[in-house]
Design an enzyme around this catalytic site. Structure first.
Site, PDB file in Angstrom:
ATOM      1  N   ASP A 108      10.646   1.577  76.720  1.00  0.00           N
ATOM      2  CA  ASP A 108      11.996   2.979  76.921  1.00  0.00           C
ATOM      3  C   ASP A 108      12.956   2.177  78.140  1.00  0.00           C
ATOM      4  OD1 ASP A 108      13.953   4.933  77.261  1.00  0.00           O
ATOM      5  OD2 ASP A 108      11.977   6.250  78.600  1.00  0.00           O
ATOM      6  N   ASP A 113      17.498   3.748  72.537  1.00  0.00           N
ATOM      7  CA  ASP A 113      17.140   3.109  74.015  1.00  0.00           C
ATOM      8  C   ASP A 113      14.831   3.285  73.539  1.00  0.00           C
ATOM      9  OD1 ASP A 113      17.131   5.738  74.330  1.00  0.00           O
ATOM     10  OD2 ASP A 113      17.298   6.060  76.225  1.00  0.00           O
ATOM     11  N   GLU A 114      14.653   4.417  72.943  1.00  0.00           N
ATOM     12  CA  GLU A 114      13.665   3.870  72.740  1.00  0.00           C
ATOM     13  C   GLU A 114      12.409   4.167  71.566  1.00  0.00           C
ATOM     14  OE1 GLU A 114      11.947   7.568  74.312  1.00  0.00           O
ATOM     15  OE2 GLU A 114      13.034   8.960  73.943  1.00  0.00           O
TER      16      GLU A 114
END
Length: 359
Positions: A13, A107-108
């Site tokens: 993350d 983003d993860e």
């Protein structure tokens, strides 16, 4: 559990991703409370830097509330093309270690590194190497959670944020879950946590003491999921190239919309954005959902499902406009409109199903 067959799952993350990209690219913003989003009164915070979070600023918060909490907040317009490019960089790093990558957002992602391309036996070492490579190539930090299933890896990634990592080993899973408040479980939001509390269930240990039948009685199918995660069990595999369940776009307006004409005009950019994505990806859908948020923040949705996939923008417009008419006469002003397309497939998927049926 047979520990010899235990999977090694990493949840990666990025830390305050959008805001961190802006601070990286503009040195003036470094160390300052930054919000990515609209500064206008009717704007919404898309992301907040850690400096802003110290004041209680959070994503999805209205800009007006954010400024009251943090008078020195600096607003920056989002640059989604830049974020997408950085996301591609990050995923290319993941791919150097494993092909089993399940992106959750820009983003993860989950990574299954049980067997990995580098031949490293330690998931902890792999997470450290990936985070170091991300920092070296993007000048951005990432946090990681490492465990034997996705549920625990996701929980673990929040434990050493920012720029850290945390491991939950097979021998630690039950004890780790037992001590958590149910509201800390990924997938249990405030409303569900309140319902659980009302039943006398406050911790993971309390949840584990309930029967599956009891939890299903109160929470339906989700009750079975709660039953298993209270026992630190999650058999979901890491699924590469996960098909998106829906495509959506929404707009918050500076002034309330009050007429049918204003609704049609206000919704058009959202329709075009969704169809543009369809054209780029080849995805089509059957279900159109209209999202409406009134001036008092009451939110409603209206949906319509077609027999076949939507063939073009004009058809989606017709369906969306028909859904708009169900709102009339407007009981109050509209501050937000959105549209999403779900039941997604490619035309090739549909043709394949038809041929399989015929055969």
């Amino acid at each position: 559990m047979d520990f010899a067959e235990t999977r090694k799952i990493i949840h990666l993350d990025m830390d305050a991703f959008y805001a961190s990209v802006e601070q990286r690219d503009n040195p003036v913003l470094r160390g300052k409370p930054v919000a990515v989003g609209g500064a206008r009164q009717r704007g919404v915070v898309a992301a907040a830097s850690y400096e802003a979070r110290q004041f209680g600023v959070r994503s999805a918060m209205s800009s007006a509330v954010a400024v009251r909490k943090c008078p020195g907040l600096v607003f920056v317009k989002p640059r989604f093309e830049v974020y997408k490019e950085v996301s591609r960089q990050i995923r290319s790093i993941f791919a150097e270690y494993t092909p089993l990558i399940e992106p959750l957002s820009l983003d993860e992602a989950y990574l299954d590194v049980t067997e990995n391309l580098r031949g490293l036996g330690s998931a902890t070492r792999i997470a450290e190497a990936i985070r170091a490579e991300i920092l070296q190539k993007t000048q951005l930090t990432a946090s990681a959670g490492i465990s034997y299933n996705k549920f625990l890896a996701k929980l673990a990634s929040d434990y050493r944020k920012p720029n850290g990592q945390f491991v939950i080993r097979p021998s630690q899973g039950l004890a780790f879950v037992a001590g958590l408040a149910v509201g800390q479980f990924h997938g249990i939001g405030p409303a569900t946590a309140a319902r659980l509390n009302g039943l006398g269930i406050f911790t993971g240990l309390d949840l584990r003491q309930q029967t599956e039948a009891f939890l299903r009685q109160h929470f339906g199918k989700a009750g079975s999921h709660y039953y298993h995660i209270a026992r630190a069990q999650d058999n979901r595999p890491v699924v590469p190239d996960r098909l998106r369940k829906s495509i959506g776009s929404e707009t918050t307006f500076e002034q309330d919309l009050l007429t049918h004409e204003q609704l049609v005009t206000g919704l058009q950019p959202c329709l075009e954005a969704v169809w543009s994505h369809c054209q780029r990806t080849g995805l089509r859908g059957r279900t159109v959902t209209l999202k409406v948020k009134y001036t008092d923040f009451q939110q409603i949705t209206r949906s319509r499902t077609l027999l076949g996939l939507l063939p073009n923008l004009e058809t989606m417009q017709q369906v969306a406009h028909a859904l708009l008419t169900t709102l009339l006469p407007l009981p109050k002003g509209v501050r937000l409109l959105g549209v999403s397309l779900s039941s997604l497939e490619t035309p090739e998927d549909t043709l394949g199903k038809q041929l399989a049926f015929l055969l």
